[in-house]
Design a protein around this motif. Structure first.
Motif, short mmCIF file in Angstrom:
data_model
loop_
_atom_site.label_atom_id
_atom_site.label_comp_id
_atom_site.label_asym_id
_atom_site.label_seq_id
_atom_site.Cartn_x
_atom_site.Cartn_y
_atom_site.Cartn_z
N UNK A 44 -33.81 7.00 35.72
CA UNK A 44 -35.20 7.26 35.32
C UNK A 44 -36.19 6.18 35.76
N UNK A 45 -35.84 5.41 36.79
CA UNK A 45 -36.80 4.43 37.33
C UNK A 45 -37.94 5.18 38.02
N UNK A 72 -41.58 1.27 32.10
CA UNK A 72 -42.79 1.12 32.90
C UNK A 72 -42.51 1.12 34.39
N UNK A 73 -43.58 1.09 35.17
CA UNK A 73 -43.44 1.01 36.62
C UNK A 73 -43.06 -0.41 37.03
N UNK A 74 -42.03 -0.57 37.86
CA UNK A 74 -41.73 -1.91 38.41
C UNK A 74 -42.90 -2.39 39.27
N UNK A 75 -42.99 -3.69 39.53
CA UNK A 75 -44.04 -4.20 40.43
C UNK A 75 -43.94 -3.55 41.82
N UNK A 76 -45.06 -3.55 42.54
CA UNK A 76 -45.05 -2.93 43.88
C UNK A 76 -44.45 -3.85 44.93
N UNK A 77 -44.19 -5.10 44.58
CA UNK A 77 -43.34 -5.95 45.41
C UNK A 77 -42.25 -6.53 44.54
N UNK A 78 -41.00 -6.28 44.92
CA UNK A 78 -39.84 -6.79 44.19
C UNK A 78 -39.06 -7.69 45.14
N UNK A 79 -39.04 -9.00 44.89
CA UNK A 79 -38.33 -9.92 45.79
C UNK A 79 -36.83 -9.63 45.82
#
Length: 401
Positions: free
Chosen positions: A325-326, A344-351
């Motif tokens: 469900x991501x 919630x929505x993850x960040x739009x940049x994930x290192x």
């Protein structure tokens, strides 16, 4: 003629996909870039020149120098016009596209010369005895160039690969539209599926299993040993690499080898690297609510910058995974070996090597990274080698990737 594929300045711009591979190992259409060059040239490349930390896995370097050699920038997708010019090239002649070198023919080449000149600058046009200019060619400079050009390249690859060959037939009860634009390799298992090539060709490689209720609308390429789960919906512009397990809804996306999107959920205008896994119910937005063009993370500037693209899903580096469900926002960039979960929505940049989501993100311990990769690859009877570990270790010790 002997040829070498080398990484130009495009390598850095193609992060996160090129963090773990040379540019020539990028997949789009029916092939990797390397496979396509070798097919059109009629022989294997004598070497792949890439970054030092990738070289032990991907480079051969059986010689210190070569005579009568072609040096080819891997970020260009070869076409008929270019191949004709290449076979007519003489010593010290070069092919350009928009002031960028595609290929040079050298009477003598050493790796030292490459490191000092070709890799660092394009060179002066006055240095060459003759210059050819190509007006139209696909140039992969950024990750999104892959899904933008995939449909065009896929159609060209289909003609190249199937010319003069006879397709196998499907067994079972299936509904086929435009059969003449569908090519099937041997040992494909299907029953009660729809193949619609009205809008573009469909290529299905050996030992593919397509389960009941699946629909494929071309142009689409399905690699060998792929499994499509019940009710899969695969739309045009999609290429699925070998040994993937796929389900749900996919449009205009490229999935590299050994990655999984097994369950329901939407993936559009996206690239998944190798050994990725999208958990059940993972969905990706590929269009902003306000219909505006997107901004995308720039690894070099460490900031978002605008690009002239309306539809953009995710770019995911090798070995990254999402929990059930991501929900990914439009134009999300994900590094390698990230484990993404949480509300919630993850960040739009994930290192790279990130653990968690917006509420709690930390770096995964390196031994856990290796153990997970080893388990995942062993499930497909693939060895997690010392070379693989060394590449990840180098990246792990680098900052902000």
């Amino acid at each position: 003629m002997d040829f070498i594929l080398y990484d130009g300045i495009e390598w850095k711009n193609l992060f996160p996909l090129t963090l773990t591979r040379p540019v020539s190992e990028i997949r789009l259409g029916l092939f990797t870039i390397k496979e396509r060059w070798e097919k059109l040239m009629g022989e294997k490349s004598v070497d792949i020149i890439t970054q030092p930390f990738l070289s032990k896995k991907y480079s051969k370097k059986t010689k210190k120098y070569y005579k009568n050699i072609l040096l080819i920038n891997s970020s260009f997708i070869p076409n008929e016009e270019l191949i004709q010019i290449i076979f007519s090239l003489k010593e010290n002649e070069v092919v350009f596209f928009n002031q960028k070198i595609i290929v040079i023919r050298k009477d003598f080449f050493s790796y030292e010369e490459y490191e000092k000149k070709i890799h660092l600058k394009l060179g002066n046009k006055n240095d060459y005895s003759k210059i050819y200019n190509i007006k139209k060619i696909v140039h992969i400079q950024y990750p999104w160039d892959i899904f933008i050009n995939n449909e065009y390249v896929l159609k060209k690859d289909f003609m190249l690969l199937t010319k003069g060959k006879k397709s196998f037939s499907l067994l079972g009860k299936n509904y086929v539209i435009c059969k003449e634009k569908i090519f099937l390799e041997e040992d494909i298992k299907t029953n009660n599926i729809v193949l619609n090539a009205q809008f573009g060709p469909i290529y299905i490689d050996k030992k593919v299993t397509i389960r009941e209720g699946s629909v494929i609308i071309g142009p689409v390429s399905i690699g060998k040993n792929v499994t499509l789960n019940i009710g899969s919906k695969i739309y045009g512009g999609t290429s699925i690499g070998p040994f993937c397990k796929i389900g749900g809804e996919i449009i205009n996306s490229v999935i590299f080898s050994y990655s999984n999107k097994v369950h329901d959920g939407f993936l559009g205008n996206a690239i998944l690297g190798e050994w990725c896994n999208l958990g059940a119910g993972t969905n990706i937005s590929n269009l902003r609510n306000d219909y505006r063009k997107v901004t995308v993370w720039n690894y070099e500037k460490k900031d978002f910058f605008p690009v002239d693209i309306l539809f953009f899903g995710i770019i995911m580096g090798d070995h990254s995974k999402s929990a059930i469900n991501t929900q990914f926002n439009t134009a999300t960039m994900i590094g390698v070996n990230s484990s993404i979960f949480g509300f919630g929505f993850p960040p739009r940049f994930i290192p790279s090597f990130s653990l968690g989501g917006i509420q709690n993100r930390e770096k995964i311990p390196f031994d856990h990274i290796c153990k997970t990769a080893e388990i995942a690859m062993d499930r497909r009877n693939v060895n997690f080698s010392i070379l693989d570990r060394n590449i990840l270790e180098y990246l792990y010790n680098s900052l902000d990737i």
